[in-house]
Structures are given as structure tokens and as C-alpha cells.
Scaffold this motif. Structure first.
Motif, PDB file in Angstrom:
ATOM      1  N   MET A 216      -1.319   2.240   6.390  1.00  0.00           N
ATOM      2  CA  MET A 216      -1.474   0.799   6.544  1.00  0.00           C
ATOM      3  C   MET A 216      -1.245   0.130   5.191  1.00  0.00           C
ATOM      4  O   MET A 216      -1.363   0.767   4.147  1.00  0.00           O
ATOM      5  CB  MET A 216      -2.832   0.407   7.126  1.00  0.00           C
ATOM      6  N   THR A 217      -0.913  -1.147   5.241  1.00  0.00           N
ATOM      7  CA  THR A 217      -0.771  -1.961   4.041  1.00  0.00           C
ATOM      8  C   THR A 217      -1.922  -2.955   4.019  1.00  0.00           C
ATOM      9  O   THR A 217      -2.215  -3.586   5.036  1.00  0.00           O
ATOM     10  CB  THR A 217       0.580  -2.698   4.035  1.00  0.00           C
ATOM     11  N   ILE A 218      -2.577  -3.082   2.871  1.00  0.00           N
ATOM     12  CA  ILE A 218      -3.731  -3.963   2.740  1.00  0.00           C
ATOM     13  C   ILE A 218      -3.391  -5.091   1.771  1.00  0.00           C
ATOM     14  O   ILE A 218      -2.967  -4.843   0.638  1.00  0.00           O
ATOM     15  CB  ILE A 218      -4.969  -3.172   2.267  1.00  0.00           C
TER      16      ILE A 218
ATOM     17  N   THR B  59      -1.540  -5.300 -11.802  1.00  0.00           N
ATOM     18  CA  THR B  59      -1.973  -4.291 -10.840  1.00  0.00           C
ATOM     19  C   THR B  59      -3.397  -3.837 -11.136  1.00  0.00           C
ATOM     20  O   THR B  59      -3.683  -3.379 -12.237  1.00  0.00           O
ATOM     21  CB  THR B  59      -1.025  -3.081 -10.886  1.00  0.00           C
ATOM     22  N   PRO B  60      -4.304  -3.952 -10.152  1.00  0.00           N
ATOM     23  CA  PRO B  60      -5.688  -3.526 -10.363  1.00  0.00           C
ATOM     24  C   PRO B  60      -5.860  -2.024 -10.159  1.00  0.00           C
ATOM     25  O   PRO B  60      -4.950  -1.330  -9.707  1.00  0.00           O
ATOM     26  CB  PRO B  60      -6.446  -4.294  -9.270  1.00  0.00           C
TER      27      PRO B  60
ATOM     28  N   ASN C 144      -5.562   8.199   0.771  1.00  0.00           N
ATOM     29  CA  ASN C 144      -5.079   7.917  -0.579  1.00  0.00           C
ATOM     30  C   ASN C 144      -4.450   6.537  -0.609  1.00  0.00           C
ATOM     31  O   ASN C 144      -3.848   6.109   0.381  1.00  0.00           O
ATOM     32  CB  ASN C 144      -4.013   8.926  -1.010  1.00  0.00           C
ATOM     33  N   ASN C 145      -4.552   5.885  -1.753  1.00  0.00           N
ATOM     34  CA  ASN C 145      -3.815   4.641  -1.929  1.00  0.00           C
ATOM     35  C   ASN C 145      -2.498   4.941  -2.636  1.00  0.00           C
ATOM     36  O   ASN C 145      -2.359   5.953  -3.313  1.00  0.00           O
ATOM     37  CB  ASN C 145      -4.636   3.609  -2.694  1.00  0.00           C
ATOM     38  N   TRP C 146      -1.533   4.086  -2.453  1.00  0.00           N
ATOM     39  CA  TRP C 146      -0.230   4.282  -3.070  1.00  0.00           C
ATOM     40  C   TRP C 146       0.463   2.941  -3.201  1.00  0.00           C
ATOM     41  O   TRP C 146       0.091   1.965  -2.550  1.00  0.00           O
ATOM     42  CB  TRP C 146       0.610   5.288  -2.293  1.00  0.00           C
ATOM     43  N   ARG C 147       1.418   2.878  -4.072  1.00  0.00           N
ATOM     44  CA  ARG C 147       2.188   1.663  -4.334  1.00  0.00           C
ATOM     45  C   ARG C 147       1.289   0.440  -4.528  1.00  0.00           C
ATOM     46  O   ARG C 147       1.481  -0.587  -3.895  1.00  0.00           O
ATOM     47  CB  ARG C 147       3.212   1.415  -3.243  1.00  0.00           C
ATOM     48  N   CYS C 148       0.322   0.603  -5.400  1.00  0.00           N
ATOM     49  CA  CYS C 148      -0.578  -0.511  -5.704  1.00  0.00           C
ATOM     50  C   CYS C 148       0.180  -1.582  -6.474  1.00  0.00           C
ATOM     51  O   CYS C 148       0.958  -1.283  -7.374  1.00  0.00           O
ATOM     52  CB  CYS C 148      -1.770  -0.031  -6.523  1.00  0.00           C
ATOM     53  N   ALA C 149      -0.062  -2.821  -6.118  1.00  0.00           N
ATOM     54  CA  ALA C 149       0.504  -3.984  -6.801  1.00  0.00           C
ATOM     55  C   ALA C 149      -0.591  -5.045  -6.872  1.00  0.00           C
ATOM     56  O   ALA C 149      -1.673  -4.863  -6.304  1.00  0.00           O
ATOM     57  CB  ALA C 149       1.722  -4.499  -6.041  1.00  0.00           C
TER      58      ALA C 149
ATOM     59  N   GLN D  41      -1.038  -6.353  -3.042  1.00  0.00           N
ATOM     60  CA  GLN D  41      -1.208  -5.450  -1.896  1.00  0.00           C
ATOM     61  C   GLN D  41      -1.139  -4.000  -2.342  1.00  0.00           C
ATOM     62  O   GLN D  41      -0.700  -3.700  -3.449  1.00  0.00           O
ATOM     63  CB  GLN D  41      -0.158  -5.704  -0.825  1.00  0.00           C
ATOM     64  N   PHE D  42      -1.579  -3.130  -1.455  1.00  0.00           N
ATOM     65  CA  PHE D  42      -1.434  -1.693  -1.682  1.00  0.00           C
ATOM     66  C   PHE D  42      -1.351  -1.002  -0.338  1.00  0.00           C
ATOM     67  O   PHE D  42      -1.728  -1.550   0.692  1.00  0.00           O
ATOM     68  CB  PHE D  42      -2.578  -1.122  -2.536  1.00  0.00           C
ATOM     69  N   GLY D  43      -0.829   0.211  -0.351  1.00  0.00           N
ATOM     70  CA  GLY D  43      -0.727   1.009   0.861  1.00  0.00           C
ATOM     71  C   GLY D  43      -1.790   2.098   0.875  1.00  0.00           C
ATOM     72  O   GLY D  43      -2.311   2.493  -0.167  1.00  0.00           O
TER      73      GLY D  43
END
Length: 132
Positions: free
Chosen positions: A62-64, A74-75, A94-99, A102-104
Motif C-alpha cells: 500500500m501507499t500511505i 524525507t522523514p 517494511n517501508n520503502w520509497r520514503c519521500a 508519501q511512502f510505500g
């Protein structure tokens, strides 16, 4: 005068940031008063399938959206899957592609989005970053 002094003694500590971020992955930091903790819970209804490649094959994701946190960069993001329905266990996530907006999130073990919804696997998240 005494009343103003008492009010300032009560309010000033409450307004000071007690969050100190020592480092970030991109190396960007800011002054301590600009540090912010922003958190939330993403509903289990947001899980999707569709990654059909590499190590992500068969894992729900999911994307949050965290744009409401107003981060300048980026936090640091931490996620945890938490179940709320049935007797199923929610897998680690796991989180990924944090910006900054948003993050995934994806499941560590193979799990479909239907299973994640059936088990009621919400994602609790916390993001620490700078707003100035």
C-alpha cells in the motif's frame, strides 16, 4: 505580573520541541524546534496486489500519504502491522520509497491483499522529520 510569570512557566516548556533527530538517510537535518513527529494508522482496506516482479512477487502493498505532515525533506519512517479481525496473524511489514509526502509499505512474507484485509491488518506508522 506574578500571573504572567506563572503562565509563561507553564506554557514555554510545552512549546519547546523535545524531539532531537541526530541523522537522516539523506543527510539533511534542521534545527531542533523544526523537528516533528507525525503518526497515523492506515486502514487494512488500502492493501493492493499487483507487484509481479522480483522479491516483491506475491506480497501485498500500500501507499500511505503523509503530505499533511508538511515535511521539508524525507522523514525517518517506522511501520508496524497490527491485526484487528479474525484469528489470523499479520506479517511484518517494511517501508520503502520514503519521500516527504508519501511512502510505500509491503509485507515481508508472501501474503495477498485479500488475506491482509480478512485479518484486518492495519499499518501503524510514525514519521520523524523537519518542517522548516
Amino acid at each position: 505580573m506574578t500571573v504572567l510569570l506563572l503562565i509563561s512557566m507553564i506554557l514555554v516548556p510545552a512549546l519547546q520541541s523535545e524531539l532531537k533527530i541526530l541523522s537522516t538517510a539523506d543527510g539533511r537535518t534542521g534545527p531542533d524546534p523544526c523537528a516533528l513527529t507525525c503518526s497515523g494508522a492506515a486502514s487494512y482496506s488500502g492493501w493492493s496486489d499487483g507487484w509481479n516482479w522480483g522479491a516483491y512477487r506475491g506480497r501485498a502493498h500500500m501507499t500511505i500519504d503523509i503530505s499533511g505532515c508538511n515535511f521539508e525533506s524525507t522523514p525517518i519512517v517506522t511501520v508496524s502491522a497490527r491485526g484487528g479481525a479474525g484469528d489470523g496473524m499479520c506479517p511484518a511489514a517494511n517501508n520503502w520509497r520514503c519521500a516527504k509526502a508519501q511512502f510505500g509499505v509491503y509485507t515481508v512474507e508472501k501474503m495477498t491483499s485479500d488475506e491482509m484485509r480478512r485479518y484486518g491488518c492495519n499499518i501503524d506508522w510514525t514519521a520523524n522529520g523537519f518542517i522548516c
